[in-house]
Design a protein around this motif. Sequence first.
Motif, short mmCIF file in Angstrom:
data_model
loop_
_atom_site.label_atom_id
_atom_site.label_comp_id
_atom_site.label_asym_id
_atom_site.label_seq_id
_atom_site.Cartn_x
_atom_site.Cartn_y
_atom_site.Cartn_z
N PRO A 298 23.45 -91.56 -7.34
CA PRO A 298 23.64 -91.06 -8.71
C PRO A 298 23.04 -89.68 -8.93
O PRO A 298 21.93 -89.38 -8.46
CB PRO A 298 22.91 -92.11 -9.56
CG PRO A 298 22.91 -93.34 -8.71
CD PRO A 298 22.79 -92.86 -7.30
N GLY A 299 23.81 -88.84 -9.62
CA GLY A 299 23.32 -87.53 -10.01
C GLY A 299 23.43 -86.44 -8.97
O GLY A 299 23.15 -85.28 -9.27
N THR A 300 23.84 -86.76 -7.75
CA THR A 300 23.91 -85.73 -6.72
C THR A 300 25.15 -84.86 -6.89
O THR A 300 26.19 -85.30 -7.40
CB THR A 300 23.91 -86.33 -5.31
OG1 THR A 300 25.03 -87.20 -5.17
CG2 THR A 300 22.64 -87.11 -5.05
N THR A 301 25.03 -83.61 -6.48
CA THR A 301 26.15 -82.68 -6.46
C THR A 301 26.20 -82.01 -5.09
O THR A 301 25.22 -82.03 -4.34
CB THR A 301 26.04 -81.60 -7.55
OG1 THR A 301 24.84 -80.84 -7.33
CG2 THR A 301 25.99 -82.22 -8.93
N VAL A 302 27.34 -81.40 -4.79
CA VAL A 302 27.49 -80.69 -3.52
C VAL A 302 28.02 -79.28 -3.77
O VAL A 302 28.65 -79.00 -4.80
CB VAL A 302 28.44 -81.43 -2.55
CG1 VAL A 302 27.83 -82.71 -2.06
CG2 VAL A 302 29.79 -81.67 -3.20
N GLN A 303 27.76 -78.42 -2.83
CA GLN A 303 28.36 -77.08 -2.78
C GLN A 303 29.32 -77.06 -1.61
O GLN A 303 28.91 -77.21 -0.46
CB GLN A 303 27.28 -76.01 -2.60
CG GLN A 303 27.84 -74.60 -2.39
CD GLN A 303 26.76 -73.61 -2.03
OE1 GLN A 303 26.03 -73.14 -2.90
NE2 GLN A 303 26.63 -73.30 -0.75
N ALA A 304 30.60 -76.89 -1.90
CA ALA A 304 31.65 -76.88 -0.87
C ALA A 304 32.20 -75.47 -0.74
O ALA A 304 32.65 -74.88 -1.72
CB ALA A 304 32.77 -77.84 -1.26
N VAL A 305 32.18 -74.95 0.50
CA VAL A 305 32.66 -73.60 0.77
C VAL A 305 33.91 -73.68 1.63
O VAL A 305 33.90 -74.32 2.70
CB VAL A 305 31.58 -72.75 1.46
CG1 VAL A 305 32.11 -71.33 1.73
CG2 VAL A 305 30.31 -72.69 0.61
#
Length: 314
Positions: A298-305
């Motif tokens: 829960p609450g995690t986000t990612v940075q996708a390049v």
Amino acid sequence: MAISNGTQFDTLGPTLTVTTQPAEPAGGDTVTATAVLTNDCPFPLRNAVLHLINPGATTAAKTIPLGDLRPGAKTTRRWETAMPADVAGDVSFTAHVVFDVDERSSDCARSAKTFTVPYEPNEVRDPYRTFATTGDAKFGQYGSQLVIWAGGRDFSGGTDEKGGILLPGSAAESSVVQVKTVSLTGSDNPTAKYGIAVANDLTAPEKGGYAVLTMSKSYGVEFMTDSDGNGHLDTWAGGGVSTHPALLRLVRSGTTYTAYTSINNGLSWNEIASATVPSASGALDAGVVASAVNLNYPGTTVQAVFDHFTVEES
């Protein structure tokens, strides 16, 4: 401000180093880069040619013939350039020297002064559009790179929570959609994923034609389609080892989609699967998508390049 992570150089053969002034340039700064080549080999370097390469360039800003360099010889060359203003990730000022070691063979050495420039959301430019089914999505565009920051529970299982960047109506009846998945960071969640998506309308997958081809953080590639046109992904193929970066390719022929991956920059392709999506109709939206798959995180986000996203008729 860029963060220097040092000068790297080939430990075999001659010593080649690159430095910059200023030492930590910011976007738009004028930069003087210096390449120093020392022949610390016990043999001469024959017909040496030095190539000096600016950040993001595929050809040399300067090509300098150096001739023959005896053992112990040292030469210094400088070139002035600029730190690109619209750039993020790893940015390198590079020197590359090619030389003969005898009359029958050649060798080379390479060095790069590399800076890591943080990605920051800066939105995208025409013709791209953004969409999200999770409230925390943000977007960026840096040269040929597209960036998505997103949370979201998953693409499948009826949740379909993601952020995306799309080219409306770009995937013709016969077309190839391709992207390089560069990196997926920001969470240790092994099921987070990013990749390609197509649909009649990516902002409303229930209109049909929906499919995604993604690389997960740790569980390999996933090819999922909506077989009955209700907007929910209900077929799956894939698995294997995750590779970052990798190339993802989705080939459309009418209502048939075929998924491929490449881990050697397109020199060879591995077919994942083919699937029929009967609801695919006309020119589809095509885009890139990312989800943190945070149902259990829960609450995690990612940075996708992503890099070099293309949609071409086949």
